[in-house]
Motif scaffolding. Sequence first.
Motif, mmCIF file in Angstrom:
data_model
loop_
_atom_site.group_PDB
_atom_site.id
_atom_site.type_symbol
_atom_site.label_atom_id
_atom_site.label_comp_id
_atom_site.label_asym_id
_atom_site.label_seq_id
_atom_site.Cartn_x
_atom_site.Cartn_y
_atom_site.Cartn_z
ATOM 1 N N VAL A 199 23.168 32.442 18.629
ATOM 2 C CA VAL A 199 22.306 32.172 19.920
ATOM 3 C C VAL A 199 21.521 30.984 19.481
ATOM 4 C CG1 VAL A 199 22.064 34.280 20.673
ATOM 5 C CG2 VAL A 199 20.482 33.514 19.421
ATOM 6 N N GLY A 200 20.987 30.385 20.654
ATOM 7 C CA GLY A 200 20.251 29.029 20.423
ATOM 8 C C GLY A 200 19.145 29.185 19.329
ATOM 9 N N LYS A 213 11.764 41.230 28.865
ATOM 10 C CA LYS A 213 13.124 42.013 29.224
ATOM 11 C C LYS A 213 13.340 43.369 28.372
ATOM 12 C CE LYS A 213 15.204 37.690 30.550
ATOM 13 N NZ LYS A 213 16.554 36.635 30.763
ATOM 14 N N GLN A 235 17.037 44.844 27.691
ATOM 15 C CA GLN A 235 17.548 44.432 26.734
ATOM 16 C C GLN A 235 17.094 45.222 25.624
ATOM 17 O OE1 GLN A 235 16.808 40.172 26.343
ATOM 18 N NE2 GLN A 235 17.917 39.775 28.051
ATOM 19 N N PHE A 287 26.924 27.520 31.423
ATOM 20 C CA PHE A 287 25.761 27.987 32.038
ATOM 21 C C PHE A 287 25.205 26.954 32.874
ATOM 22 C CE2 PHE A 287 26.270 30.238 27.905
ATOM 23 C CZ PHE A 287 26.061 31.583 28.323
ATOM 24 N N LYS A 332 23.039 43.737 23.224
ATOM 25 C CA LYS A 332 22.066 42.368 23.685
ATOM 26 C C LYS A 332 20.778 43.012 23.456
ATOM 27 C CE LYS A 332 21.022 38.906 26.645
ATOM 28 N NZ LYS A 332 21.374 38.113 27.794
ATOM 29 N N ASP A 344 16.637 39.221 34.923
ATOM 30 C CA ASP A 344 18.128 39.150 34.987
ATOM 31 C C ASP A 344 18.589 40.005 36.240
ATOM 32 O OD1 ASP A 344 17.777 38.412 32.696
ATOM 33 O OD2 ASP A 344 19.546 39.088 32.039
ATOM 34 N N PHE A 354 14.715 34.878 19.671
ATOM 35 C CA PHE A 354 15.601 33.812 19.520
ATOM 36 C C PHE A 354 16.453 33.083 20.780
ATOM 37 C CE2 PHE A 354 15.435 35.957 15.374
ATOM 38 C CZ PHE A 354 15.302 35.055 14.584
ATOM 39 N N TYR A 355 16.152 33.672 21.887
ATOM 40 C CA TYR A 355 16.470 33.073 23.105
ATOM 41 C C TYR A 355 15.842 32.052 23.656
ATOM 42 C CZ TYR A 355 19.211 37.831 23.206
ATOM 43 O OH TYR A 355 19.805 38.740 22.863
ATOM 44 N N ASP A 357 19.451 35.496 35.842
ATOM 45 C CA ASP A 357 18.113 35.068 35.568
ATOM 46 C C ASP A 357 18.286 33.532 35.763
ATOM 47 O OD1 ASP A 357 20.015 35.493 33.400
ATOM 48 O OD2 ASP A 357 18.811 34.325 32.107
ATOM 49 N N ARG A 417 16.657 29.354 27.060
ATOM 50 C CA ARG A 417 15.686 29.492 28.152
ATOM 51 C C ARG A 417 15.227 28.109 28.445
ATOM 52 N NH1 ARG A 417 13.007 35.410 27.438
ATOM 53 N NH2 ARG A 417 14.960 36.562 26.989
ATOM 54 N N TYR A 437 27.321 36.464 19.297
ATOM 55 C CA TYR A 437 26.598 35.213 19.860
ATOM 56 C C TYR A 437 25.634 35.058 18.861
ATOM 57 C CZ TYR A 437 25.533 32.050 23.808
ATOM 58 O OH TYR A 437 25.336 31.063 24.612
ATOM 59 N N ASP A 468 28.794 33.943 32.256
ATOM 60 C CA ASP A 468 27.920 34.734 32.549
ATOM 61 C C ASP A 468 27.801 35.568 33.739
ATOM 62 O OD1 ASP A 468 26.399 35.098 29.792
ATOM 63 O OD2 ASP A 468 24.606 35.025 31.017
ATOM 64 N N SER A 478 25.805 39.804 31.205
ATOM 65 C CA SER A 478 24.637 39.647 29.885
ATOM 66 C C SER A 478 23.376 40.282 30.534
ATOM 67 C CB SER A 478 24.654 38.224 29.567
ATOM 68 O OG SER A 478 23.950 37.442 30.463
ATOM 69 N N ALA A 508 24.627 37.328 35.121
ATOM 70 C CA ALA A 508 23.391 37.839 35.275
ATOM 71 C C ALA A 508 22.400 36.861 36.294
ATOM 72 C CB ALA A 508 22.801 37.526 33.859
#
Length: 327
Positions: A278-279, A222, A226, A81, A200, A134, A205-206, A126, A210, A276, A122, A170, A124
């Motif tokens: 996620v982070g 989003k 999403q 990314f 998605k 996005d 949790f993103y 964003d 970000r 995924y 990815d 994504s 997208a």
Amino acid sequence: MTQFDLLKRPRRNRKSPAIRSLVRESFLRPSDFVVPFFLIPGENRREPIAALPGIDRVTIDLFIREAELLHSQGIPAVAPFPVIDPSLKDLEGSEAWNEEGLLQEAIRRIKAELPSLCVIADVALDPFTTHSHDGWVNAEGYVENDLTLSALCKVGLSLTRAGCDILAPSDMMDGRIKALRDSLDAEGFTEASLLSYAVKYASSFYGPFRSAVQTKLAFGDKRGYQMDPANSREAIREVLLDEEEGADMVMVKPALPYLDVLTKVREATTLPVGAYHVGGEYAMIMAAAEKGWLNGKEALYESLTGIKRAGADFIFSYATAQISEFL
Ligand code: PBG
């Protein structure tokens, strides 16, 4: 004889490590994982990411070196990314299809050095737009579906020309799988694979991701593209549409709050299904571990095992370094 006349004692199947290993149902292997990387310009530079302890933003040379080590340990794929300099961002996200862009250069260089490593990019806008949405935003602040599709096709072609093995849209625009498939096929890229982030959710949790890619929504959220975290039938609808449109694989994201969805998706399609982790899912365990409240490595391993058990064929995860001793 005891006073308890128990005919069935499930604990007998857990009485030793040997028996537990005989009856174990799910396994995590290095080959299950896709490892995300955050890329910055320059050479031989790394920056820690506060919200993702243990993960750094790295320059392309370090990305290649670290990916080489992971690949030698059996990791088949990476997901780079790019962190885009604010001076390169605009309303359209045009840096996303710059043939000399950071991501395109990273893909060219890593595929030249490590051709057997699979690179998943990815698709997208964003990281590239000033507003961090996005897609293309109209005067009312609405993300325009079909205008965004034409931009995504340019991105997909440019990443594929750079040598990307799998495109992973994504963005959650309607019809993007068909649009990408048509534009790839028209240029003769019939071998380019599409991994759809089909399911998605609009997730809090993103947050750590970000901050890692340094994007910040200038307005709104989003939720207009999403998915609503409350829905699961809609997940199946998204998967079946993407399958019809020509997706090669689908993904559910995030993972742990949506294991029920993952299991339903697994049953609804014959396509490979990814998840995924996620982070935010990684960060909350790492944060609790830093406080000494739980064992981070064990909690990560347990989380990822649960994702596998729920039906994932492969997992995007920040945790492979943390759990390597268990793999
Ligand atoms: C960009 C994108 C996001 C993630 C992967 N690709 C963030 C978002 O949609 O806002 C999230 C990954 C993570 O949280 O670890 N569209």
